[in-house]
Design a protein around this motif. Sequence first.
Motif, PDB file in Angstrom:
ATOM      1  N   TYR A 166      -3.234 -12.641 -18.348  1.00 12.42           N
ATOM      2  CA  TYR A 166      -2.309 -12.632 -17.213  1.00 12.42           C
ATOM      3  C   TYR A 166      -1.271 -13.726 -17.340  1.00 12.42           C
ATOM      4  CZ  TYR A 166      -6.153 -15.653 -15.483  1.00 12.42           C
ATOM      5  OH  TYR A 166      -7.152 -16.600 -15.355  1.00 12.42           O
ATOM      6  N   TYR A 167      -0.074 -13.401 -16.787  1.00  9.08           N
ATOM      7  CA  TYR A 167       1.096 -14.260 -16.971  1.00  9.08           C
ATOM      8  C   TYR A 167       1.708 -14.643 -15.644  1.00  9.08           C
ATOM      9  CZ  TYR A 167       0.938 -12.518 -21.765  1.00  9.08           C
ATOM     10  OH  TYR A 167       0.540 -12.207 -23.033  1.00  9.08           O
ATOM     11  N   SER A 168       2.220 -15.853 -15.611  1.00  2.65           N
ATOM     12  CA  SER A 168       2.989 -16.337 -14.471  1.00  2.65           C
ATOM     13  C   SER A 168       4.468 -16.115 -14.754  1.00  2.65           C
ATOM     14  CB  SER A 168       2.723 -17.829 -14.292  1.00  2.65           C
ATOM     15  OG  SER A 168       3.660 -18.401 -13.412  1.00  2.65           O
ATOM     16  N   ILE A 169       5.278 -16.145 -13.699  1.00  2.00           N
ATOM     17  CA  ILE A 169       6.723 -16.091 -13.910  1.00  2.00           C
ATOM     18  C   ILE A 169       7.188 -17.392 -14.561  1.00  2.00           C
ATOM     19  CG2 ILE A 169       7.470 -17.064 -11.690  1.00  2.00           C
ATOM     20  CD1 ILE A 169       9.587 -14.817 -11.606  1.00  2.00           C
ATOM     21  N   GLU A 170       6.378 -18.453 -14.432  1.00  2.00           N
ATOM     22  CA  GLU A 170       6.708 -19.717 -15.093  1.00  2.00           C
ATOM     23  C   GLU A 170       6.424 -19.566 -16.579  1.00  2.00           C
ATOM     24  OE1 GLU A 170       6.146 -23.377 -12.246  1.00  2.00           O
ATOM     25  OE2 GLU A 170       4.265 -22.296 -12.338  1.00  2.00           O
ATOM     26  N   LYS A 171       7.441 -19.847 -17.383  1.00  4.61           N
ATOM     27  CA  LYS A 171       7.313 -19.646 -18.831  1.00  4.61           C
ATOM     28  C   LYS A 171       6.157 -20.484 -19.385  1.00  4.61           C
ATOM     29  CE  LYS A 171      10.658 -16.794 -19.383  1.00  4.61           C
ATOM     30  NZ  LYS A 171      10.222 -16.261 -18.071  1.00  4.61           N
ATOM     31  N   GLY A 172       5.379 -19.868 -20.252  1.00 12.19           N
ATOM     32  CA  GLY A 172       4.313 -20.600 -20.919  1.00 12.19           C
ATOM     33  C   GLY A 172       3.030 -20.699 -20.108  1.00 12.19           C
ATOM     34  N   MET A 173       3.024 -20.179 -18.880  1.00 11.04           N
ATOM     35  CA  MET A 173       1.803 -20.203 -18.076  1.00 11.04           C
ATOM     36  C   MET A 173       1.104 -18.854 -18.230  1.00 11.04           C
ATOM     37  SD  MET A 173       1.552 -23.108 -16.567  1.00 11.04           S
ATOM     38  CE  MET A 173       0.823 -23.129 -14.953  1.00 11.04           C
ATOM     39  N   TRP A 174       0.049 -18.851 -18.991  1.00 12.56           N
ATOM     40  CA  TRP A 174      -0.715 -17.606 -19.131  1.00 12.56           C
ATOM     41  C   TRP A 174      -2.174 -17.950 -19.361  1.00 12.56           C
ATOM     42  CZ3 TRP A 174      -3.293 -16.255 -23.752  1.00 12.56           C
ATOM     43  CH2 TRP A 174      -3.039 -17.118 -24.844  1.00 12.56           C
ATOM     44  N   ASP A 175      -3.028 -16.988 -19.079  1.00 13.11           N
ATOM     45  CA  ASP A 175      -4.458 -17.219 -19.209  1.00 13.11           C
ATOM     46  C   ASP A 175      -5.119 -15.864 -19.413  1.00 13.11           C
ATOM     47  OD1 ASP A 175      -7.069 -18.388 -18.993  1.00 13.11           O
ATOM     48  OD2 ASP A 175      -6.184 -19.978 -17.791  1.00 13.11           O
ATOM     49  N   SER A 176      -6.440 -15.845 -19.534  1.00 12.64           N
ATOM     50  CA  SER A 176      -7.116 -14.563 -19.678  1.00 12.64           C
ATOM     51  C   SER A 176      -8.552 -14.660 -19.205  1.00 12.64           C
ATOM     52  CB  SER A 176      -7.084 -14.107 -21.146  1.00 12.64           C
ATOM     53  OG  SER A 176      -7.794 -15.015 -21.962  1.00 12.64           O
ATOM     54  N   LEU A 177      -9.124 -13.509 -18.895  1.00 12.85           N
ATOM     55  CA  LEU A 177     -10.515 -13.418 -18.439  1.00 12.85           C
ATOM     56  C   LEU A 177     -11.248 -12.403 -19.304  1.00 12.85           C
ATOM     57  CD1 LEU A 177      -9.974 -13.038 -14.571  1.00 12.85           C
ATOM     58  CD2 LEU A 177     -10.714 -15.114 -15.759  1.00 12.85           C
ATOM     59  N   ASP A 178     -12.546 -12.630 -19.502  1.00 12.41           N
ATOM     60  CA  ASP A 178     -13.341 -11.572 -20.120  1.00 12.41           C
ATOM     61  C   ASP A 178     -13.655 -10.528 -19.044  1.00 12.41           C
ATOM     62  OD1 ASP A 178     -15.300 -12.626 -18.516  1.00 12.41           O
ATOM     63  OD2 ASP A 178     -16.540 -13.396 -20.146  1.00 12.41           O
ATOM     64  N   MET A 179     -14.277  -9.420 -19.419  1.00  6.71           N
ATOM     65  CA  MET A 179     -14.462  -8.348 -18.432  1.00  6.71           C
ATOM     66  C   MET A 179     -15.435  -8.763 -17.331  1.00  6.71           C
ATOM     67  SD  MET A 179     -12.206  -6.529 -19.527  1.00  6.71           S
ATOM     68  CE  MET A 179     -12.213  -5.392 -18.167  1.00  6.71           C
ATOM     69  N   ALA A 180     -16.419  -9.615 -17.645  1.00  7.10           N
ATOM     70  CA  ALA A 180     -17.357 -10.037 -16.604  1.00  7.10           C
ATOM     71  C   ALA A 180     -16.595 -10.714 -15.470  1.00  7.10           C
ATOM     72  CB  ALA A 180     -18.399 -10.987 -17.191  1.00  7.10           C
ATOM     73  N   ASP A 181     -15.639 -11.581 -15.803  1.00  2.63           N
ATOM     74  CA  ASP A 181     -14.875 -12.245 -14.753  1.00  2.63           C
ATOM     75  C   ASP A 181     -13.775 -11.342 -14.193  1.00  2.63           C
ATOM     76  OD1 ASP A 181     -15.996 -14.738 -14.167  1.00  2.63           O
ATOM     77  OD2 ASP A 181     -15.279 -15.566 -16.064  1.00  2.63           O
ATOM     78  N   ALA A 182     -13.166 -10.507 -15.043  1.00  5.00           N
ATOM     79  CA  ALA A 182     -12.079  -9.648 -14.565  1.00  5.00           C
ATOM     80  C   ALA A 182     -12.603  -8.637 -13.547  1.00  5.00           C
ATOM     81  CB  ALA A 182     -11.422  -8.930 -15.740  1.00  5.00           C
ATOM     82  N   LEU A 183     -13.814  -8.117 -13.780  1.00  5.04           N
ATOM     83  CA  LEU A 183     -14.360  -7.097 -12.880  1.00  5.04           C
ATOM     84  C   LEU A 183     -15.221  -7.704 -11.768  1.00  5.04           C
ATOM     85  CD1 LEU A 183     -15.360  -4.394 -15.539  1.00  5.04           C
ATOM     86  CD2 LEU A 183     -13.233  -4.610 -14.247  1.00  5.04           C
ATOM     87  N   HIS A 184     -15.344  -9.035 -11.751  1.00  2.81           N
ATOM     88  CA  HIS A 184     -16.175  -9.710 -10.758  1.00  2.81           C
ATOM     89  C   HIS A 184     -15.603  -9.471  -9.354  1.00  2.81           C
ATOM     90  CE1 HIS A 184     -17.880 -13.158  -8.532  1.00  2.81           C
ATOM     91  NE2 HIS A 184     -18.894 -13.021  -9.364  1.00  2.81           N
TER      92      HIS A 184
END
Lengths: 253, 254
Positions: A166-184
């Motif tokens: 996932y990305y922010s509108i702020e440049k360079g701000m991004w992160d990610s989740l595995d499915m356990a956290d994404a579907l939590h």
Amino acid sequence: MNGGMSRRRLITTGLAAAAGLSGMAVAARLARKYGLVPPDGGGPYGAGTTLTYAAQRVLTRHTLAREFPRGMISKRPFANGAPPTFEEFTKLQAGGFSDWRLEVNGMVSNPGSFSLPDLRSLPPRSQVTQVVCEEGWSYIAEWIGTPLSLILQTAGILPQARFVVYYSIEKGMWDSLDMADALHPQTLVTYGFNGGDLPVRFGGPLRIRVPRQLAYKSVKYLTRLTVTDDLRNFGKGLGSASAEEGYSWCPGI
Amino acid sequence: MADPASSTDGNAPASEPLTEPPAPPLPRHTLTVRITHWVAALSALALLVTGIELVISHPRFYWGEEGNVNTSTLFSLPIPSSRGSVPTGYSYVLPDQNGWSRALHFQTAWVVVPTGLWYLLSSLLSGHLLKDLLPSRAGLSPKALFRTALDHLLFRPVRREPAYNPLQRISYLVVVFVAFPFMIWTGLAMSPSATSLLPFLATALGGHQSARTLHFLDTIFLVLFVAAHVVMVFRTGFRRQLAGMIGGGSKEEG
Ligand code: HEM
Ligand code: HEM
């Protein structure tokens, strides 16, 4: 004790160490097989980072972050950092964020985008949880939004999906989740805060909320979700911008 | 290697000349105690250094669940911070070291917890815990405790029970059974992931910020223990004590 005893002891210790080492090699292979190695599981602290991640995946796959009664909502929440001042953001802000879009792409059968009213039309969820910053401070607030799992379902997430970037509108701000956290169930894409709209200072109009992890995981000003099966193609392959600066990708502690 | 100059006892390591009156035998420690002791001591150092880096990102402490720069503190440390958002009264901001500090802090926790369990289990099974660490009934009598304390305060040689004197036993037991476990408890209580599994870790302490404050206070306690511990090691013969804790002491049964 005599010399013979201690020699026997030395041999047992040696055997135990050898067994331990081969056990560790087997454990490493199993960990990889069952997805217990995080993208930032290398380097001098990789062993600790991997153990911490694996412990969370084994012990807390389905557990819920502590929730609080509404009476405990903070009267003095702290909004870390200043809102964006660049034009792309201020223009959207001037328009009441009516043109704000959350794009969803990657391994989904219906890539596309959601407007804020689109998101609000999906069944909302709310939670009163604690925002815990890695710096040491914290506050309790109510967060209202759409479960990420519902957004992913609506977009038709494909079975081979393993991570949501996932990305922010702020440049360079991004992160990610595995499915356990994404579907939590507590992982929300939030637009509401303490009964009202999510203020810009706290990440409005749209902020992802991952309450079982430290607050830097809850990226502000969310604009895009990319579903993937491999994080190696994103940035340096460590799973997030913060991991590239040495901050754990899965900061459950 | 035959050294004619030190042809005393075959087993005694060539150590300091015996200037003091009757040199007591080297303290004996099992391999398990020696390994776990030094792993724990090195771990405590790593945890302390990284912990100090972590505390400067927010040198303010609170009680209860929440606390931030908008709320009132229980106490705050009069030190500069590694974050510009914290009001400290200093005009400068220290560099942020939290990334690697957290990683090393938790990696060390993964080392120290199994080490502690190994020490506890082996001490229980070998009888070390009951025999050498639990003070005897006689040693615990007010009179004996008073005399041991007085001996310490007057810098007199302390009459030992076999192995450790009663005050020493008590302080080791407190560190092993209270201070270290509480460090782990309060550390885990600050983890939103750990408290999602075991909420009482935080609630039993009064909340997330209480846990952080107690983690810090327990750190102070451990630092004071180590300072006193090292002073006592110096006072009772630094080289002799270290030789015992590293090499295992004299071979004959005492
Ligand atoms: C956090 C750090 C430390 C902790 C928690 C700690 C704890 C302990 C404990 C529990 C014992 C008793 C072991 C047993 O018999 O089961 C012990 C003994 C000992 N420690 Fe430490 N220690 C620490 C650091 C140090 C340091 C830095 C030194 C030396 C400079 C040291 C030197 C010794 C020695 C020489 C003994 C044996 C004392 C004797 O035989 O009378 N320790 N320590
Ligand atoms: C399993 C063991 C441990 C865990 C899980 C743990 C966990 C933590 C956590 C999560 C923090 C961050 C606090 C914050 O965000 O402000 C922290 C800070 C700290 N830790 Fe630990 N810790 C452990 C053991 C230790 C030990 C043994 C020591 C010292 C001997 C120590 C000393 C510190 C210090 C000084 C801080 C900074 C103080 C603070 O921010 O409250 N920790 N620890």
